[in-house]
Design an enzyme around this catalytic site. Structure first.
Site, PDB file in Angstrom:
ATOM      1  N   LEU A  21       4.047  16.254   5.439  1.00  0.00           N
ATOM      2  CA  LEU A  21       4.300  17.169   4.332  1.00  0.00           C
ATOM      3  C   LEU A  21       3.055  17.434   3.509  1.00  0.00           C
ATOM      4  O   LEU A  21       2.895  18.514   2.943  1.00  0.00           O
ATOM      5  CB  LEU A  21       5.398  16.600   3.424  1.00  0.00           C
ATOM      6  CG  LEU A  21       6.801  16.480   4.038  1.00  0.00           C
ATOM      7  CD1 LEU A  21       7.726  15.736   3.088  1.00  0.00           C
ATOM      8  CD2 LEU A  21       7.364  17.860   4.361  1.00  0.00           C
ATOM      9  N   GLY A  22       2.178  16.441   3.416  1.00  0.00           N
ATOM     10  CA  GLY A  22       0.967  16.608   2.624  1.00  0.00           C
ATOM     11  C   GLY A  22       0.128  15.353   2.641  1.00  0.00           C
ATOM     12  O   GLY A  22       0.583  14.278   3.027  1.00  0.00           O
ATOM     13  N   GLY A  24      -3.107  13.371   0.266  1.00  0.00           N
ATOM     14  CA  GLY A  24      -3.973  13.306  -0.899  1.00  0.00           C
ATOM     15  C   GLY A  24      -4.874  12.102  -0.815  1.00  0.00           C
ATOM     16  O   GLY A  24      -4.896  11.389   0.200  1.00  0.00           O
ATOM     17  N   GLY A  25      -5.619  11.865  -1.883  1.00  0.00           N
ATOM     18  CA  GLY A  25      -6.562  10.764  -1.875  1.00  0.00           C
ATOM     19  C   GLY A  25      -5.905   9.403  -1.768  1.00  0.00           C
ATOM     20  O   GLY A  25      -6.520   8.450  -1.275  1.00  0.00           O
ATOM     21  N   MET A  26      -4.662   9.297  -2.236  1.00  0.00           N
ATOM     22  CA  MET A  26      -3.979   8.014  -2.255  1.00  0.00           C
ATOM     23  C   MET A  26      -3.070   7.777  -1.055  1.00  0.00           C
ATOM     24  O   MET A  26      -2.645   6.651  -0.822  1.00  0.00           O
ATOM     25  CB  MET A  26      -3.156   7.877  -3.544  1.00  0.00           C
ATOM     26  CG  MET A  26      -3.991   7.825  -4.788  1.00  0.00           C
ATOM     27  SD  MET A  26      -5.043   6.363  -4.859  1.00  0.00           S
ATOM     28  CE  MET A  26      -6.018   6.775  -6.307  1.00  0.00           C
ATOM     29  N   VAL A  29       2.071  11.889   2.972  1.00  0.00           N
ATOM     30  CA  VAL A  29       3.527  11.939   2.863  1.00  0.00           C
ATOM     31  C   VAL A  29       4.091  12.622   4.098  1.00  0.00           C
ATOM     32  O   VAL A  29       3.629  13.697   4.491  1.00  0.00           O
ATOM     33  CB  VAL A  29       3.967  12.685   1.593  1.00  0.00           C
ATOM     34  CG1 VAL A  29       5.491  12.725   1.506  1.00  0.00           C
ATOM     35  CG2 VAL A  29       3.388  12.015   0.351  1.00  0.00           C
ATOM     36  N   LYS A  44       5.849   7.786   2.354  1.00  0.00           N
ATOM     37  CA  LYS A  44       4.456   7.868   1.931  1.00  0.00           C
ATOM     38  C   LYS A  44       3.668   6.710   2.525  1.00  0.00           C
ATOM     39  O   LYS A  44       3.968   5.538   2.279  1.00  0.00           O
ATOM     40  CB  LYS A  44       4.332   7.855   0.408  1.00  0.00           C
ATOM     41  CG  LYS A  44       2.883   8.037  -0.052  1.00  0.00           C
ATOM     42  CD  LYS A  44       2.792   8.281  -1.544  1.00  0.00           C
ATOM     43  CE  LYS A  44       1.355   8.587  -1.954  1.00  0.00           C
ATOM     44  NZ  LYS A  44       1.229   8.884  -3.385  1.00  0.00           N
ATOM     45  N   ASP A 142      -0.899   9.516 -13.819  1.00  0.00           N
ATOM     46  CA  ASP A 142      -1.373  10.759 -13.202  1.00  0.00           C
ATOM     47  C   ASP A 142      -0.328  11.855 -13.360  1.00  0.00           C
ATOM     48  O   ASP A 142      -0.001  12.564 -12.414  1.00  0.00           O
ATOM     49  CB  ASP A 142      -1.695  10.541 -11.726  1.00  0.00           C
ATOM     50  CG  ASP A 142      -2.572  11.655 -11.151  1.00  0.00           C
ATOM     51  OD1 ASP A 142      -3.249  12.344 -11.942  1.00  0.00           O
ATOM     52  OD2 ASP A 142      -2.579  11.844  -9.919  1.00  0.00           O
TER      53      ASP A 142
END
Length: 269
Positions: A21-22, A24-26, A29, A44, A142
């Site tokens: 789904l996506g 990111g830096g962390m 997902v 995740k 965040d």
């Protein structure tokens, strides 16, 4: 890995990854299928320990699992539900409810600023979510439009991505020794390195409301240095569109955390 066939990976013997789904830096997902309960979930994959000595990586993974399980205790209609926390391939994986909808950031990008009444609804939902998280000693750290989901079709507001969350007295999930969070939404005390508390999340909420009402934050600049100066010392000028919610926004954007408006007072404004 964008999608899989019949032999897609099975996490913890239960969660079959369907497609990404996506990222990111962390973490990354995935949409997945819980084969035990036959339901779709979001999974995740947390990126921790990469590039560290094995002993440090192991310690970081253990801390991440422990802290993620604490986040899972937060129960509120506007906090994404965490179903499970597991370890697979020496990585922590967080299994969450799958929210069908779009982020507040996507909503703003597609349709422009949010009307004051809708911004107030979103703000109240997030205040409730933060109060419950803070009650469990969890700081989000965040809060920004990209981490707020608007579920379709009813528009339920859901705070997600506690990927840089922190428990009181603990360390950051996926702590790497570098700054985590989004500078335009980060409270001055965090910028100054003097610590963070529930008040820091409330500052971020004030910035988020400005962004929702006008499409930009009061601290938007062309450079990171400019953002840091604007947050720490620049004039705070909420957009004209924020006028209906101005008392709450100005209270949340008080630089001194000791004088910043609390969640209960903001709800009453």
């Amino acid at each position: 890995m964008g999608s899989f066939g019949a032999e897609s990976p099975l996490i913890a013997g239960r969660y079959r990854l369907d497609f990404r789904l996506g990222r990111g830096g962390m973490g990354t997902v995935w949409r997945a299928t819980d084969e035990l309960l036959q339901r779709h979930v979001a999974v995740k994959e947390i990126h921790v320990g990469e590039g560290l000595p094995e002993s440090d990586a192991r310690s970081q993974r253990e801390r991440t699992l422990r802290e993620a399980r604490t986040v899972a205790q937060v129960r509120h209609p506007s906090v994404v539900v965490v179903h499970d926390v597991v370890e697979e391939d020496e990585r922590p994986w967080i299994v969450m409810e799958l929210i069908v909808g779009r982020t507040l950031a996507d909503r703003i990008a597609a349709e422009g600023s949010v009307p004051p009444r809708e911004a107030a609804r979103i703000g109240l939902a997030l205040l409730g979510a933060l109060r419950e998280a803070h009650r469990h000693g969890v700081l989000h750290r965040d809060l920004k439009p990209a981490n707020v989901l608007l579920e379709a079709p009813a528009g339920r507001v859901v705070l997600t991505d506690f990927g840089v969350a922190r428990m009181d007295g603990g360390t950051t999930i996926t702590e790497s020794g570098t700054f985590v969070g989004s500078p335009e939404y980060t409270a001055p005390e965090r910028m100054a390195g003097t610590g963070a508390g529930p008040e820091s999340d409330l500052w971020s909420l004030g910035v988020l409301l400005c962004a929702a009402l006008s499409g930009r934050t009061p601290f938007q600049q062309d450079s990171l240095g400019g953002v840091l100066h604007a947050v720490m010392a620049g004039d705070i000028r909420p957009p004209e569109a924020a006028r209906p919610l101005l008392p709450a926004i100005l209270g949340l954007l008080e630089r001194d955390p000791a004088r910043r408006m609390g969640a209960a007072e903001a709800e009453g404004r």
